[in-house]
Design a protein around this motif. Structure first.
Motif, PDB file in Angstrom:
ATOM      1  N   ALA A 119       0.841  -1.431   0.095  1.00  0.00           N
ATOM      2  CA  ALA A 119       0.013  -0.126  -0.143  1.00  0.00           C
ATOM      3  C   ALA A 119       0.793   1.294   0.008  1.00  0.00           C
ATOM      4  N   THR A 120       1.828   1.380   0.939  1.00  0.00           N
ATOM      5  CA  THR A 120       2.747   2.652   0.968  1.00  0.00           C
ATOM      6  C   THR A 120       3.500   2.465  -0.367  1.00  0.00           C
ATOM      7  N   LEU A 142      -5.379 -12.271  -5.467  1.00  0.00           N
ATOM      8  CA  LEU A 142      -6.109 -11.152  -5.896  1.00  0.00           C
ATOM      9  C   LEU A 142      -5.519  -9.969  -4.875  1.00  0.00           C
ATOM     10  N   ILE A 143      -5.006 -10.422  -3.826  1.00  0.00           N
ATOM     11  CA  ILE A 143      -5.158  -9.169  -2.788  1.00  0.00           C
ATOM     12  C   ILE A 143      -3.915  -8.203  -3.169  1.00  0.00           C
ATOM     13  N   ALA A 144      -2.775  -8.576  -3.599  1.00  0.00           N
ATOM     14  CA  ALA A 144      -1.775  -7.517  -3.721  1.00  0.00           C
ATOM     15  C   ALA A 144      -2.221  -6.542  -4.774  1.00  0.00           C
ATOM     16  N   ASP A 145      -2.959  -6.857  -5.859  1.00  0.00           N
ATOM     17  CA  ASP A 145      -3.469  -6.065  -6.921  1.00  0.00           C
ATOM     18  C   ASP A 145      -4.431  -5.032  -6.425  1.00  0.00           C
ATOM     19  N   GLN A 146      -5.386  -5.716  -5.273  1.00  0.00           N
ATOM     20  CA  GLN A 146      -6.463  -4.952  -4.758  1.00  0.00           C
ATOM     21  C   GLN A 146      -5.732  -3.735  -3.944  1.00  0.00           C
ATOM     22  N   ILE A 147      -4.993  -4.137  -3.270  1.00  0.00           N
ATOM     23  CA  ILE A 147      -4.205  -3.034  -2.084  1.00  0.00           C
ATOM     24  C   ILE A 147      -3.436  -2.112  -2.810  1.00  0.00           C
ATOM     25  N   ILE A 156     -10.173  -6.877   2.648  1.00  0.00           N
ATOM     26  CA  ILE A 156      -9.434  -6.969   3.625  1.00  0.00           C
ATOM     27  C   ILE A 156     -10.418  -6.879   4.826  1.00  0.00           C
ATOM     28  N   THR A 157      -9.910  -6.944   6.159  1.00  0.00           N
ATOM     29  CA  THR A 157     -10.762  -7.028   7.263  1.00  0.00           C
ATOM     30  C   THR A 157     -10.629  -5.461   7.809  1.00  0.00           C
ATOM     31  N   PRO A 158     -11.538  -4.901   8.535  1.00  0.00           N
ATOM     32  CA  PRO A 158     -11.686  -3.661   9.194  1.00  0.00           C
ATOM     33  C   PRO A 158     -10.576  -3.173   9.941  1.00  0.00           C
ATOM     34  N   ARG A 159      -9.763  -4.366  10.624  1.00  0.00           N
ATOM     35  CA  ARG A 159      -8.636  -3.965  11.422  1.00  0.00           C
ATOM     36  C   ARG A 159      -7.357  -4.055  10.134  1.00  0.00           C
ATOM     37  N   GLN A 160      -7.431  -4.554   9.136  1.00  0.00           N
ATOM     38  CA  GLN A 160      -6.241  -4.566   8.246  1.00  0.00           C
ATOM     39  C   GLN A 160      -6.273  -2.980   7.537  1.00  0.00           C
ATOM     40  N   LYS A 161      -7.851  -2.591   7.407  1.00  0.00           N
ATOM     41  CA  LYS A 161      -7.936  -1.388   6.821  1.00  0.00           C
ATOM     42  C   LYS A 161      -7.482  -0.153   7.599  1.00  0.00           C
ATOM     43  N   ALA A 162      -7.752  -0.404   8.899  1.00  0.00           N
ATOM     44  CA  ALA A 162      -7.075   0.820   9.829  1.00  0.00           C
ATOM     45  C   ALA A 162      -5.862   0.608  10.104  1.00  0.00           C
ATOM     46  N   MET A 163      -5.279  -0.526   9.811  1.00  0.00           N
ATOM     47  CA  MET A 163      -3.699  -0.730  10.056  1.00  0.00           C
ATOM     48  C   MET A 163      -3.135  -0.002   8.804  1.00  0.00           C
ATOM     49  N   LEU A 164      -3.641  -0.014   7.577  1.00  0.00           N
ATOM     50  CA  LEU A 164      -3.256   0.666   6.309  1.00  0.00           C
ATOM     51  C   LEU A 164      -3.611   1.975   6.431  1.00  0.00           C
ATOM     52  N   ASP A 165      -4.548   2.502   6.948  1.00  0.00           N
ATOM     53  CA  ASP A 165      -4.916   4.056   6.946  1.00  0.00           C
ATOM     54  C   ASP A 165      -3.627   4.699   7.787  1.00  0.00           C
ATOM     55  N   PHE A 166      -3.627   4.055   8.873  1.00  0.00           N
ATOM     56  CA  PHE A 166      -2.285   4.436   9.652  1.00  0.00           C
ATOM     57  C   PHE A 166      -1.137   4.537   8.865  1.00  0.00           C
ATOM     58  N   TRP A 226       4.068   0.447  16.843  1.00  0.00           N
ATOM     59  CA  TRP A 226       5.368   0.789  16.272  1.00  0.00           C
ATOM     60  C   TRP A 226       5.838   0.094  15.018  1.00  0.00           C
ATOM     61  N   ASP A 227       5.540  -1.117  15.010  1.00  0.00           N
ATOM     62  CA  ASP A 227       5.899  -2.109  13.704  1.00  0.00           C
ATOM     63  C   ASP A 227       5.296  -1.320  12.666  1.00  0.00           C
ATOM     64  N   ILE A 228       3.905  -1.192  12.623  1.00  0.00           N
ATOM     65  CA  ILE A 228       3.304  -0.394  11.232  1.00  0.00           C
ATOM     66  C   ILE A 228       3.979   0.938  11.076  1.00  0.00           C
ATOM     67  N   ALA A 229       4.286   1.630  11.998  1.00  0.00           N
ATOM     68  CA  ALA A 229       5.033   3.017  11.599  1.00  0.00           C
ATOM     69  C   ALA A 229       6.294   2.679  11.130  1.00  0.00           C
ATOM     70  N   ALA A 230       7.256   1.650  11.681  1.00  0.00           N
ATOM     71  CA  ALA A 230       8.431   1.438  11.478  1.00  0.00           C
ATOM     72  C   ALA A 230       8.578   0.874   9.916  1.00  0.00           C
ATOM     73  N   ILE A 231       7.642  -0.020   9.562  1.00  0.00           N
ATOM     74  CA  ILE A 231       7.536  -0.733   8.193  1.00  0.00           C
ATOM     75  C   ILE A 231       7.366   0.481   7.200  1.00  0.00           C
ATOM     76  N   SER A 232       6.381   1.381   7.715  1.00  0.00           N
ATOM     77  CA  SER A 232       5.983   2.524   6.697  1.00  0.00           C
ATOM     78  C   SER A 232       7.078   3.130   6.468  1.00  0.00           C
ATOM     79  N   ALA A 233       7.979   3.828   7.533  1.00  0.00           N
ATOM     80  CA  ALA A 233       9.031   4.577   7.196  1.00  0.00           C
ATOM     81  C   ALA A 233      10.108   4.080   6.846  1.00  0.00           C
ATOM     82  N   PHE A 234      10.502   2.629   6.922  1.00  0.00           N
ATOM     83  CA  PHE A 234      11.575   2.031   6.417  1.00  0.00           C
ATOM     84  C   PHE A 234      11.368   1.568   5.060  1.00  0.00           C
TER      85      PHE A 234
END
Length: 193
Positions: free
Chosen positions: A77-78, A103-108, A117-127, A157-165
């Motif tokens: 996504a990022t 299918l998931i990679a193309d969708q994302i 994706i689940t609501p949890r995963q959507k919240a994760m990707l929003d952040f 922290w992991d979500i942020a660190a992966i996004s930043a990296f």
């Protein structure tokens, strides 16, 4: 298969690399059947190669509250938002395999908000997207919005660190003109025979 160079920078001969890097490249080649161009490109600068992959592995290979597929969702996504062709294609292949979903990679990559994706995963990707594109605006409210989805402080922290990296990785791949290996395009799309 394409014969185009891995990137704008000369890929060193594998047999001329320091032993630790050569060993890693050969192990990756043994497992996947090819050497991903990111390894060849970054091997141009051995000390930076080691630092890059040490942090990559610390984020992407550890046990965590995020599944390995969810970590790849963040990357796809990022990287799509950062217009990084290499990372979208390469990590899209890894995501398809880890999620066991062709299918998931193309969708994302196209629009994670419409992906299956689940609501949890959507919240994760929003952040993750906010950290990747607008980190100066991240607030306590953004972290609080993740709590109802069961994310711990370490997960956040992991979500942020992966996004930043991967923002770093995306910029390096784009600057270097890194080409996705042809092999990535079909990986995880069809069942193995």
């Amino acid at each position: 298969m394409s014969q185009a160079p891995a990137s704008r920078f000369p890929a060193p001969a594998i047999d001329a690399l320091p032993e630790d890097i050569r060993t890693r490249l050969l192990a990756v080649q043994e497992k996947s059947g090819f050497v991903p161009n990111v390894f060849l490109t970054l091997a141009y600068r051995p000390d930076e190669f080691r630092a890059f992959f040490a942090y990559h592995d610390a984020l992407m290979e550890k046990d965590s509250g995020l599944t390995k597929a969810e970590r790849e969702m963040i990357v796809v996504a990022t990287s799509a938002a950062n217009q990084c062709q290499y990372c979208v294609i390469a990590h899209g292949a890894i995501l398809r395999i880890r999620a066991k979903n062709p299918l998931i990679a193309d969708q994302i990559a196209v629009n994670y908000r419409k992906a299956d994706i689940t609501p949890r995963q959507k919240a994760m990707l929003d952040f993750a997207m906010k950290v990747s594109a607008d980190a100066q605006r991240v607030s306590d409210d953004d972290l609080a919005a993740l709590a109802p989805h069961g994310f711990s402080n370490d997960d956040i922290w992991d979500i942020a660190a992966i996004s930043a990296f991967f923002a770093l990785s995306n910029r390096m791949a784009n600057f270097a003109g890194m080409r996705p290996n042809d092999e990535f395009y079909l990986m995880g799309r069809l069942p193995k025979r």
